[in-house]
Design a protein around this motif. Sequence first.
Motif, PDB file in Angstrom:
ATOM      1  N   PHE A 193     -35.172 -43.853  14.235  1.00 46.81           N
ATOM      2  CA  PHE A 193     -36.266 -43.978  13.294  1.00 46.81           C
ATOM      3  C   PHE A 193     -37.571 -43.772  14.047  1.00 46.81           C
ATOM      4  O   PHE A 193     -37.650 -43.980  15.245  1.00 46.81           O
ATOM      5  CB  PHE A 193     -36.240 -45.334  12.569  1.00 46.81           C
ATOM      6  N   GLU A 226     -43.083 -49.020   5.574  1.00 46.02           N
ATOM      7  CA  GLU A 226     -43.277 -50.438   5.885  1.00 46.02           C
ATOM      8  C   GLU A 226     -43.802 -50.623   7.304  1.00 46.02           C
ATOM      9  O   GLU A 226     -43.473 -49.848   8.205  1.00 46.02           O
ATOM     10  CB  GLU A 226     -41.968 -51.209   5.731  1.00 46.02           C
ATOM     11  N   LEU A 266     -31.981 -51.969  10.425  1.00 44.12           N
ATOM     12  CA  LEU A 266     -32.680 -51.156   9.427  1.00 44.12           C
ATOM     13  C   LEU A 266     -32.380 -51.578   7.990  1.00 44.12           C
ATOM     14  O   LEU A 266     -33.026 -51.086   7.065  1.00 44.12           O
ATOM     15  CB  LEU A 266     -32.324 -49.676   9.601  1.00 44.12           C
ATOM     16  N   GLU A 267     -31.422 -52.486   7.802  1.00 44.17           N
ATOM     17  CA  GLU A 267     -31.095 -52.936   6.450  1.00 44.17           C
ATOM     18  C   GLU A 267     -32.298 -53.648   5.852  1.00 44.17           C
ATOM     19  O   GLU A 267     -32.896 -54.518   6.474  1.00 44.17           O
ATOM     20  CB  GLU A 267     -29.884 -53.867   6.472  1.00 44.17           C
ATOM     21  N   GLY A 268     -32.669 -53.264   4.651  1.00 46.06           N
ATOM     22  CA  GLY A 268     -33.793 -53.884   3.968  1.00 46.06           C
ATOM     23  C   GLY A 268     -35.150 -53.355   4.406  1.00 46.06           C
ATOM     24  O   GLY A 268     -36.176 -53.862   3.981  1.00 46.06           O
ATOM     25  N   ILE A 269     -35.169 -52.345   5.246  1.00 44.34           N
ATOM     26  CA  ILE A 269     -36.434 -51.757   5.704  1.00 44.34           C
ATOM     27  C   ILE A 269     -36.476 -50.307   5.236  1.00 44.34           C
ATOM     28  O   ILE A 269     -35.486 -49.587   5.333  1.00 44.34           O
ATOM     29  CB  ILE A 269     -36.560 -51.855   7.240  1.00 44.34           C
ATOM     30  N   SER A 270     -37.634 -49.891   4.728  1.00 44.21           N
ATOM     31  CA  SER A 270     -37.743 -48.522   4.236  1.00 44.21           C
ATOM     32  C   SER A 270     -38.985 -47.849   4.810  1.00 44.21           C
ATOM     33  O   SER A 270     -39.845 -48.503   5.400  1.00 44.21           O
ATOM     34  CB  SER A 270     -37.786 -48.514   2.703  1.00 44.21           C
ATOM     35  N   GLU A 271     -39.049 -46.554   4.639  1.00 45.24           N
ATOM     36  CA  GLU A 271     -40.182 -45.787   5.140  1.00 45.24           C
ATOM     37  C   GLU A 271     -41.476 -46.301   4.507  1.00 45.24           C
ATOM     38  O   GLU A 271     -41.495 -46.687   3.341  1.00 45.24           O
ATOM     39  CB  GLU A 271     -39.981 -44.304   4.850  1.00 45.24           C
ATOM     40  N   LYS A 273     -40.387 -57.207   9.982  1.00 48.78           N
ATOM     41  CA  LYS A 273     -41.401 -56.693   9.073  1.00 48.78           C
ATOM     42  C   LYS A 273     -42.717 -57.401   9.401  1.00 48.78           C
ATOM     43  O   LYS A 273     -42.726 -58.558   9.798  1.00 48.78           O
ATOM     44  CB  LYS A 273     -41.022 -56.971   7.625  1.00 48.78           C
ATOM     45  N   ASN A 289     -30.763 -39.826   9.691  1.00 50.86           N
ATOM     46  CA  ASN A 289     -29.375 -40.107   9.306  1.00 50.86           C
ATOM     47  C   ASN A 289     -28.587 -40.664  10.489  1.00 50.86           C
ATOM     48  O   ASN A 289     -28.799 -40.254  11.628  1.00 50.86           O
ATOM     49  CB  ASN A 289     -28.691 -38.838   8.794  1.00 50.86           C
ATOM     50  N   GLN A 302     -40.244 -42.278   9.389  1.00 55.13           N
ATOM     51  CA  GLN A 302     -39.014 -41.558   9.046  1.00 55.13           C
ATOM     52  C   GLN A 302     -37.811 -42.348   9.551  1.00 55.13           C
ATOM     53  O   GLN A 302     -37.834 -42.878  10.655  1.00 55.13           O
ATOM     54  CB  GLN A 302     -39.036 -40.173   9.696  1.00 55.13           C
ATOM     55  N   ILE A 303     -36.769 -42.406   8.728  1.00 56.07           N
ATOM     56  CA  ILE A 303     -35.490 -42.983   9.130  1.00 56.07           C
ATOM     57  C   ILE A 303     -34.483 -41.836   9.090  1.00 56.07           C
ATOM     58  O   ILE A 303     -34.237 -41.253   8.033  1.00 56.07           O
ATOM     59  CB  ILE A 303     -35.062 -44.137   8.201  1.00 56.07           C
TER      60      ILE A 303
END
Length: 123
Positions: free
Chosen positions: A31, A62, A55-60, A90, A14, A11-12
């Motif tokens: 996160f 990964e 967190l830029e370029g990283i999503s739930e 990553k 807000n 989870q990321i």
Amino acid sequence: MSLQLKGKIQQILNPESGVSRAGKEWKKQEFVIETEEQFPKKVCFTLFNDKLSLLEGISEGEDVEVSFNLESREFKGKWYHNINAWKMDKVSGEGVLQEAPPEFRPEDIPPEPAEGPEGDLPF
């Protein structure tokens, strides 16, 4: 104290922001990752100010490896803890993803030394 932990981003949360009592603006984002052990653990990390860019370029979903510091502080007889992330990479199936080295080109070879007495080896 600097530590590392690998896991999958669950989870990321807000981003939050505010102003301290001293009048300084601050931003934070949290996160959660889940470790991949026999008994998986969920850990919530905090990023502050310029570290939010990690967190830029990283999503739930990964896989990541997080470098972090632990910090504790006391307030009115109770102890509070922070897990502050300061680096995140990553991870692939083989390990941490690194940028590939540049491709070798023939022009990367330095020129041979000039012939003559100053170019000869002394033995």
